[in-house]
Design a protein around this motif. Structure first.
Motif, PDB file in Angstrom:
ATOM      1  N   TYR A   1       0.776  -1.149   0.064  1.00 41.65           N
ATOM      2  CA  TYR A   1      -0.095  -0.091   0.092  1.00 41.65           C
ATOM      3  C   TYR A   1       0.816   1.349  -0.040  1.00 41.65           C
ATOM      4  CZ  TYR A   1      -3.175   3.512   2.110  1.00 41.65           C
ATOM      5  OH  TYR A   1      -3.934   4.720   2.137  1.00 41.65           O
TER       6      TYR A   1
ATOM      7  N   CYS B   1      -7.521  -6.969   3.355  1.00 39.06           N
ATOM      8  CA  CYS B   1      -6.525  -6.403   2.486  1.00 39.06           C
ATOM      9  C   CYS B   1      -6.958  -6.100   1.054  1.00 39.06           C
ATOM     10  CB  CYS B   1      -5.464  -7.216   2.500  1.00 39.06           C
ATOM     11  SG  CYS B   1      -4.459  -7.150   3.905  1.00 39.06           S
TER      12      CYS B   1
ATOM     13  N   VAL C   1      -6.818  -2.438   0.298  1.00 42.17           N
ATOM     14  CA  VAL C   1      -5.450  -2.162  -0.240  1.00 42.17           C
ATOM     15  C   VAL C   1      -5.538  -2.113  -1.788  1.00 42.17           C
ATOM     16  CG1 VAL C   1      -3.097  -2.936  -1.049  1.00 42.17           C
ATOM     17  CG2 VAL C   1      -4.100  -3.031   1.352  1.00 42.17           C
TER      18      VAL C   1
END
Length: 300
Positions: free
Chosen positions: A91, A159, A163
């Motif tokens: 990220y 995630c 992300v």
């Protein structure tokens, strides 16, 4: 012999060492970038890769054993923390570290240690099992393990949700999480339902992580290459017009002269450009420079 190296008792060690090799190569790359660029993303990636390397060594030593040794709890803590840190680093390669990202990361780390600590406390205090009762010990262990497995699923989905929209290589990143999800699911199904007796699931559990880290290496390498190319392009071009700058022009011209390559040079001037800047402002002058540069590029 080949089957034993893949599916037998040595299979876990083989896969762990393959993962360790991939992690080492990736860590060398991110550490080198950390030393030259000093960005948070490279620190996070290097730290995560080192944690994962330690975990792979622990797995190589511990293998597929399911006892309650300290190594087991070390591996239990390292896996979610390293996974979170790795995804934080990915990220950060595309974004500054915002408060929301930092809050989510540290919340995940605290929860990972809390789940592992609760597992250790419960196995020692709430559900003590005599060592000789193998069947009951296994059932108790699986009951306690399921909470960390569920937590890892939550991290994977988190995630994927947080992300993915904030990075450039979305398809590659989604593919990596899919492989990680399949590897984790294969391990869960094989342990909870088949007592590690299904060869296909055993293979996926052991060697899908190798594929996962191959994809992670590719993702990080391509991003580093992209940043290096961007930096190089910025060094040889003019930020306003996008044309090659004077230093690049001089180096290329000098090379042609040194190599006795016939070359012609055209000098041009924009009529009344100073008057334009004085009467209509520099912003208008910049627009004219960009337009002239576009015409020159098209004609060239």
């Amino acid at each position: 012999m080949v089957r034993d190296l893949i599916l037998g008792s040595a299979g876990g060690t083989v896969s762990a060492m393959l993962v360790f090799l991939l992690l080492s190569l990736t860590a060398i790359m991110t550490f080198r970038m950390l030393m030259t660029r000093r960005k948070k993303s490279y620190f996070s990636l290097t730290f995560a890769l080192l944690l994962l390397a330690v975990q792979s060594v622990v797995q190589a030593v511990w293998g597929d054993g399911e006892n309650g040794s300290a190594l087991r709890y070390i591996g239990m803590c390292l896996q979610p923390v390293a996974f979170l840190t790795l995804n934080l680093g990915i990220y950060q390669m595309y974004n500054p570290t915002k408060r929301k990202a930092a809050f989510l990361y540290w919340t995940g780390v605290i929860l990972a240690f809390a789940v592992a600590a609760a597992h250790f406390y419960a196995s020692a205090v709430w559900f003590p099992v005599p060592p000789e009762d193998v069947a009951l010990a296994r059932e108790t262990r699986l009951f306690l393990d399921v909470w960390m497995d569920i937590f890892l699923y939550v991290l994977i989905l988190g995630c994927l949700h947080f992300v993915t929209p904030n990075i450039g290589q979305q398809i590659t990143f989604q593919l990596s999480l899919t492989i990680y999800f399949l590897a984790h699911s294969a391990g869960v199904v094989n342990r909870y339902f088949f007592n590690r007796e299904v060869d296909v699931l055993t293979f996926a559990e052991r060697f899908f992580p190798v594929l996962y880290f191959v994809i992670i290496f590719k993702l990080i390498f391509e991003r580093v290459l992209e940043l290096v190319q961007t930096a190089y392009y910025s060094a040889i071009t003019d930020g306003l017009t996008g044309l090659y700058n004077r230093n690049f022009f001089n180096r290329r011209l000098r090379r042609y002269v040194d190599e006795c390559i016939p070359v012609g040079v055209i000098f041009i001037d924009i009529d009344n450009f100073k008057k334009l800047n004085d009467t209509q402002g520099h912003q208008r002058g910049d627009e004219v420079l960009r337009r002239v540069a576009s015409i020159v590029a098209e004609e060239a």
